[in-house]
Design an enzyme around this catalytic site. Sequence first.
Site, short mmCIF file in Angstrom:
data_model
loop_
_atom_site.label_atom_id
_atom_site.label_comp_id
_atom_site.label_asym_id
_atom_site.label_seq_id
_atom_site.Cartn_x
_atom_site.Cartn_y
_atom_site.Cartn_z
N PHE A 164 -29.84 5.28 -27.48
CA PHE A 164 -30.04 6.29 -26.44
C PHE A 164 -29.63 5.71 -25.09
O PHE A 164 -30.39 5.69 -24.13
CB PHE A 164 -31.51 6.76 -26.44
N THR A 170 -25.14 3.09 -31.17
CA THR A 170 -25.56 1.76 -30.70
C THR A 170 -24.30 0.94 -30.37
O THR A 170 -23.18 1.31 -30.74
CB THR A 170 -26.44 1.01 -31.74
N LYS A 205 -17.82 1.33 -32.75
CA LYS A 205 -16.58 0.90 -33.39
C LYS A 205 -16.77 -0.28 -34.36
O LYS A 205 -15.92 -0.53 -35.20
CB LYS A 205 -15.54 0.49 -32.33
N VAL A 227 -11.76 6.17 -30.59
CA VAL A 227 -10.46 5.88 -29.96
C VAL A 227 -10.18 6.96 -28.93
O VAL A 227 -10.14 8.14 -29.26
CB VAL A 227 -9.32 5.88 -31.01
N GLY A 281 -12.11 7.96 -26.45
CA GLY A 281 -13.29 8.65 -25.90
C GLY A 281 -13.15 10.16 -26.08
O GLY A 281 -13.01 10.65 -27.20
N GLY A 316 -18.78 -1.09 -12.85
CA GLY A 316 -19.50 -0.83 -14.11
C GLY A 316 -18.58 -0.57 -15.29
O GLY A 316 -19.02 -0.05 -16.32
N ASP A 330 -11.77 -4.97 -28.17
CA ASP A 330 -12.00 -3.52 -28.15
C ASP A 330 -10.71 -2.78 -28.53
O ASP A 330 -10.72 -1.87 -29.35
CB ASP A 330 -12.49 -3.12 -26.75
N LYS A 356 -9.85 -0.52 -32.03
CA LYS A 356 -9.28 0.83 -32.02
C LYS A 356 -7.98 0.86 -32.83
O LYS A 356 -7.68 1.84 -33.51
CB LYS A 356 -9.04 1.27 -30.57
N GLY A 385 -16.51 6.83 -20.88
CA GLY A 385 -17.37 7.69 -20.06
C GLY A 385 -18.38 8.38 -20.94
O GLY A 385 -18.06 8.78 -22.07
N1 HSE Z 1 -14.59 -0.99 -22.86
C1 HSE Z 1 -13.89 0.16 -23.30
C2 HSE Z 1 -12.72 0.44 -22.37
C3 HSE Z 1 -14.82 1.33 -23.38
O1 HSE Z 1 -12.66 -0.17 -21.30
O2 HSE Z 1 -11.84 1.23 -22.70
C4 HSE Z 1 -14.38 2.43 -24.28
O3 HSE Z 1 -14.28 2.04 -25.61
#
Ligand code: HSE
Length: 336
Positions: free
Chosen positions: A8, A95, A124, A151, A153, A205, A219, A223, A314
Amino acid sequence: MRIILCGFGVVGQSLVKLFDSRAEDLYAKYGVKPRVVGVFDSKGSAVDSSGLEFNKLVEVKKKFGTVKNYANTKNSMTGIEILKNVEADVLIETTASNYKDAEPGMTHITTAMKKGMHVISVNKGPLALAFPSLMELATYNQVMFKFSGTVGGGTPILDYAKNSLSGERITSFAGILNGTTNYILTNMATGLSFDEALKDAKDKGYVEADESLDLDGLDAAAKLVILANWIMGMKVTLPDINCTGIRKVTTDDIKKAEKNNCSVKLIASCNKDLKVSPIEVSNEDPLCVNGTLNAIAFTSEHSGTQTIIGRGAGGMETASSILRDLLDIRKEIART
Ligand code: HSE
C-alpha cells in the site's frame, strides 16, 4: 470483484483513489464494482470481506503510516495469511521489486494462483526471475496473469505490441525503459556532472530506494525480460540479459555524442541478443526522448517501425494500468 491488495505504497494508494473517483462510471460502463477485501503493508493489514472504505484506507495510512490501524483490533495478518484466509477473485501485487529472490511478491503471486485467483502484478521481480514458470503456473491453475504496468507504467507498451500488432512478426525492438536514468542523462547533456544530475534526480524523488536498480540497468533489464518473453515468445530470465548501466557515462561521452548530432541513452534492445547499455541515439530518431519519458520502437516484418512514447512511472499512471488489467479480466470472465 473481490480484491486483495498486497502493498500500500504510492501505487496502492493511487489505485484506491482511482477506484473511489471512478466508482460510478466503472459500474455504469463496465459493470465493475471493485471491492477491496484485504490490504497489506509492511507493518500490518486491514480486512473486511464486505469491502474496505477507500477514503478511510488512505486516511489511516497517512495518519499512522500503516493500514493496521484501520480497525481497532489492529490486524497483523501478513500478505500470505490474508491470501490463504480471505476469499477473493483477484490479487493485485504492488510490493517493491526485488531481483535477488523476488520475495515477498513471488510467494504472494504463487499462493494466489494456487488458490485459483487471477493475478495483476506491477511488481517486476517475480517476472524478471521466473517469467516462464509463472506463466506455466497460471495456465495450470486456469487463472489470468496480467502485468501491463510492469513496462511503461501507464503507457500500454505491452498491449500495443501484443494486441495492436497482432498478426505481425516483430523482428526487433529497442527502447528507453527507465525514466530515472533518462532524466540523469538528459541533465548531463545540459552540462551537469553525473553526481550533480543524480542528486537532482534524488531530490525530485525519481530514484529507487536501491539506486543500483536504476543506475546499473537492472530495472531496464527486468522490463526487457518481460518484453522478450511476452512479445517475442522467448523463455528468458534476468541472468540472460547482457546489462551495463550508466555509472561510467562521462560528460566527455555526452559531448562526443553531441558532435555526431546524437544523445547518449540507456537502451534496452532485442535484436540478435538481449542487451541493456548506454549508446548514442540520433537526435532525429523519435526514440530520442528527454526527461523522465520512456519510448520504445518496435520493428515488424510488414508494417515497419513504430515508436510509442509516454510516461513510464508515477502512482496514478501505474494505477491506470492496473485498472486496464482489471477490466480485461472482467471482460474475459464475462466471455467464458
Ligand atoms: N525506476 C523506474 C524508472 C520506475 O525510473 O523508470 C518505473 O519502473
